[in-house]
Design a protein around this motif. Structure first.
Motif, PDB file in Angstrom:
ATOM      1  N   PHE A  73      27.336  17.729  17.971  1.00  0.00           N
ATOM      2  CA  PHE A  73      26.693  16.709  18.803  1.00  0.00           C
ATOM      3  C   PHE A  73      27.737  15.800  19.433  1.00  0.00           C
ATOM      4  O   PHE A  73      27.616  15.395  20.582  1.00  0.00           O
ATOM      5  N   ILE A  74      28.782  15.498  18.645  1.00  0.00           N
ATOM      6  CA  ILE A  74      29.864  14.667  19.188  1.00  0.00           C
ATOM      7  C   ILE A  74      30.526  15.414  20.332  1.00  0.00           C
ATOM      8  O   ILE A  74      30.825  14.852  21.385  1.00  0.00           O
ATOM      9  N   LYS A  75      30.698  16.727  20.125  1.00  0.00           N
ATOM     10  CA  LYS A  75      31.345  17.547  21.146  1.00  0.00           C
ATOM     11  C   LYS A  75      30.550  17.556  22.460  1.00  0.00           C
ATOM     12  O   LYS A  75      31.127  17.555  23.544  1.00  0.00           O
ATOM     13  N   VAL A  76      29.224  17.563  22.340  1.00  0.00           N
ATOM     14  CA  VAL A  76      28.399  17.573  23.551  1.00  0.00           C
ATOM     15  C   VAL A  76      28.777  16.402  24.452  1.00  0.00           C
ATOM     16  O   VAL A  76      28.844  16.532  25.673  1.00  0.00           O
ATOM     17  N   PHE A  77      29.065  15.242  23.816  1.00  0.00           N
ATOM     18  CA  PHE A  77      29.318  14.051  24.619  1.00  0.00           C
ATOM     19  C   PHE A  77      30.795  13.788  24.895  1.00  0.00           C
ATOM     20  O   PHE A  77      31.110  13.000  25.766  1.00  0.00           O
ATOM     21  N   THR A  78      31.669  14.430  24.126  1.00  0.00           N
ATOM     22  CA  THR A  78      33.076  14.081  24.299  1.00  0.00           C
ATOM     23  C   THR A  78      33.933  15.198  24.890  1.00  0.00           C
ATOM     24  O   THR A  78      34.983  14.930  25.457  1.00  0.00           O
ATOM     25  N   THR A  79      33.495  16.442  24.741  1.00  0.00           N
ATOM     26  CA  THR A  79      34.335  17.539  25.213  1.00  0.00           C
ATOM     27  C   THR A  79      33.825  18.050  26.553  1.00  0.00           C
ATOM     28  O   THR A  79      32.615  18.209  26.743  1.00  0.00           O
ATOM     29  N   GLU A  80      34.766  18.251  27.442  1.00  0.00           N
ATOM     30  CA  GLU A  80      34.412  18.919  28.692  1.00  0.00           C
ATOM     31  C   GLU A  80      33.869  20.302  28.364  1.00  0.00           C
ATOM     32  O   GLU A  80      34.309  20.911  27.401  1.00  0.00           O
TER      33      GLU A  80
END
Lengths: 305, 356
Positions: A73-80
């Motif tokens: 979920f963090i990746k959804v918002f932080t990773t291109e």
């Protein structure tokens, strides 16, 4: 059923009859409520639960490891590129909703107020008939219209407006939006029409009698009353546009990747189900939020007619 | 929709896998039937029918649309299939996941006629065992309209030439990531580290202005070339041949950096080695005669080097123009390999596609 109503509403039956009826009512209610509850459970709760379960895990090469990590979920918002692609999808979905409403409104208006009964049935059919053709065929049709050697370019060259075929019509966000608007406009038409049809002509007559001009009648009476229909249509067209994955593949350009394409990619070639599940849940949450807002607005603008 | 599909697939897996496993296990143990999970054209009637008559094994084929389906279908309750035919970037994943049985090559005598490249390729070998019989293959061609270039390009660098702004189409596939890596001269493109991947991403972003469309099927690339939407890019042989048949002057670029190659292999699903039809099929489809029949259907290259002797003169000519009968061409090809960091590769690929 008739017995029941008779029981309930016959005052002479007295207290005990009413109680009995309520008991039967409750039992019947259970009977009617059970299937949808079961349906809801099997097709909504369990799948979403599984989605959630997957989203908290991770995939290492060929094996899925269950876990309790919010990393995806963090990746959804932080990773291109996830958030950016979601915003782009939202943009295209919004355009779809706006243009569908703009195009659909006059037609719905005509259907509701001006079309004679026979014409109405015919136009209604015209709105629905394209749905008999496959989505793919319709999207392909736009390719032949917008392409470099397509109908539009041929016509423009024939009319002497341009000398060289233009490449700006196809394989970009414009062509994606155009295709989505074309395909989903019927939803806007039908939902706006349903709302407009509920407006009693007596209201309009009254306004006209009171000295309002036709424009004022539209602006102050008809349009405000039709807002719930516009919103309902917009929610549908936005959602369909936002979640589309066919138009970007067929008529999209190198930069028209949409979120559903990413999810397909993650589920397929990338074998990253947890990430796909996380994106899916974020999208569902955003969708729920959107529907709630729209629902609230619809009620605010809804008048008892 | 895809989410639903994979979920239901998974639901199916957890709920009914056990049941179907036992049923399918019983079915495949029974002599005389063969269930294939394969690409369209890999179980064509022209060679399946004679096989069924000769051996008494009835053949049933289910077709896939992409390589990940092999993996997904076998993971989600295999057992239903005896043989599968994945490509060289997927084979090792199946081997590592223990979804396939090793192949006893002595039971496939026709494989002695294979090109050297396919004798024991890296993508099928693990711990001294071979896990598949190479079948069809192809080279990812770099093509360009002869009118659009001066002379014949000898390097991939021409793709990055700004004069092709909006004039190229590349495959929407990890292969295009490999292409950029080859252009940069990276040594082991199938095992890049993060730093190398960052450079590849940079190169792909530089290439992007030249891209009009990332294509999904090779026939789409054909349409793009035919409609003059683009002047070049990468494609499969099929498209190159079709364009040439149409009379177009297309250059089949042989860049010094190399070209990617795919190779499909027949692999035995776990436990299906017992099925006596399995090896009959493996040897049958490895013969030059049957591979020539396959070529007629798909137009692909095949592992048996004697295949060319079975072709009609026209087929032979186009086959040779493409360099597909020459063992030396095969040796220059950068054959796809399993990529450990595959997810990472695909992530940068998505980032490139999403870049505005």
């Amino acid at each position: 059923m008739t017995d029941l109503t008779a029981d309930t509403y016959l005052p002479s039956e007295g207290e005990s009859g009413l109680k009995r009826a309520k008991r039967i009512d409750r039992r019947r209610m259970l009977f009617w409520v059970l299937p949808p509850t079961l349906w809801f459970f099997v097709f909504m709760i369990i799948p979403y639960g599984m989605l959630f379960y997957y989203s908290l895990g991770s995939v290492d090469y060929v094996t899925f490891t269950p876990g309790l990590s919010p990393a995806n979920f963090i990746k959804v918002f932080t990773t291109e590129p996830y958030l950016g692609v979601m915003l782009l999808s939202a943009k295209l979905g919004l355009f779809t909703a706006i243009f569908s409403a703009i195009i659909g409104y006059p037609l719905a208006f005509y259907l509701a107020f001006h079309a004679p009964e026979t014409v109405k049935r015919f136009v209604y059919l015209l709105v629905i008939v394209p749905w008999w053709a496959s989505y793919l065929v319709k999207a392909y049709a736009w390719k032949t219209i917008l392409g470099t050697g397509g109908i539009l370019n041929t016509m423009l060259i024939g009319a002497g407006i341009i000398d060289e075929p233009l490449t700006i019509f196809l394989y970009n966000q414009f062509s994606v939006t155009l295709t989505l608007v074309y395909i989903f406009t019927p939803f806007a038409v039908l939902s706006i029409y349903a709302q407009l049809e509920r407006i009693p002509t007596s209201l309009i007559d009254a306004a006209l009698n009171a000295g309002a001009t036709r424009w004022e009648v539209f602006r102050k009476v008809v349009f405000p009353l039709s807002i719930p229909g516009i919103l309902a249509g917009a929610v549908i067209t936005f959602s369909l546009g936002f979640g589309d994955f066919v138009a970007p593949v067929l008529v999209g350009g190198p930069s028209s990747l949409m979120i559903s394409n990413i999810v397909i990619n993650l589920l397929g070639v990338a074998f990253d189900w947890p990430m796909a599940a996380a994106i899916g849940l974020v999208v569902i949450t955003l969708g729920l939020a959107l529907i709630s807002v729209a629902h609230y607005l619809e009620h605010r603008f809804q008048h008892r007619l | 929709m895809s989410v639903c599909r994979s979920l239901s697939k998974n639901l199916g897996k957890s709920l009914v896998a056990g049941l179907f496993l036992s049923l399918a296990g019983a079915a495949s143990a029974q002599a005389g039937s063969l269930n294939l999970l394969t690409w369209e054209g890999y179980a064509d009637d022209s060679f399946v029918k004679p096989f069924e008559e000769d051996t008494g094994c009835s053949v049933d084929a289910v077709y896939v649309g992409s390589n990940d389906e092999f993996f997904a279908k076998l993971m989600g309750g295999g057992g239903a299939y005896d043989l599968i035919s994945p490509s060289n970037d997927t084979t090792m994943k199946l081997i590592d996941a223990g979804l396939v049985d090793p192949v006893d090559m002595s039971k496939v005598p026709a494989s002695k006629e294979f090109f050297e490249t396919f004798e024991s390729p890296a993508w099928l070998s693990k711990d001294g065992k071979t896990y598949g019989v190479p079948y069809a293959w192809g080279i990812i061609r770099i093509i360009v309209d002869a009118d659009a270039v001066d002379g014949t390009p000898d390097s991939l660098a021409f793709l990055w030439d700004p004069k092709f702004k909006g004039k190229l189409a590349m495959w929407d596939d990890i292969e295009t990531v490999y292409t950029a890596a080859r252009y940069l001269g990276i040594e082991d493109i199938y095992d890049m580290d993060d730093e190398q991947l960052a450079k590849v991403k940079e190169a792909l972003l530089e290439l992007k202005p030249n891209i009009r469309k990332y294509w999904f099927t090779t026939s789409e690339m054909g349409t793009l070339m035919q409609g003059k939407e683009v002047v070049g890019g990468n494609s499969w042989e099929e498209t190159l041949l079709k364009l040439k048949e149409d009379g177009r002057d297309i250059i089949d670029v042989d860049p010094k950096e190399g070209r990617g190659g795919w190779s499909d292999s027949w692999m035995i699903a776990k436990g299906a080695s017992e099925n006596e039809c399995v090896y009959k099929w493996l040897d049958y489809v490895s013969t030059a005669k049957v591979q020539a029949l396959g070529h007629k259907v798909t137009g692909f290259g095949y592992a048996n080097k004697n295949l060319v002797g079975e072709l009609t003169p026209e087929e032979k000519e186009s086959f040779e123009t493409l360099g597909m009968s020459d063992p030396e061409t095969l040796k220059t090809v950068s054959w796809w390999q399993p990529v450990k960091q595959r997810a990472k590769y695909l992530e940068i690929w998505n980032q490139v596609k999403a870049a505005q």
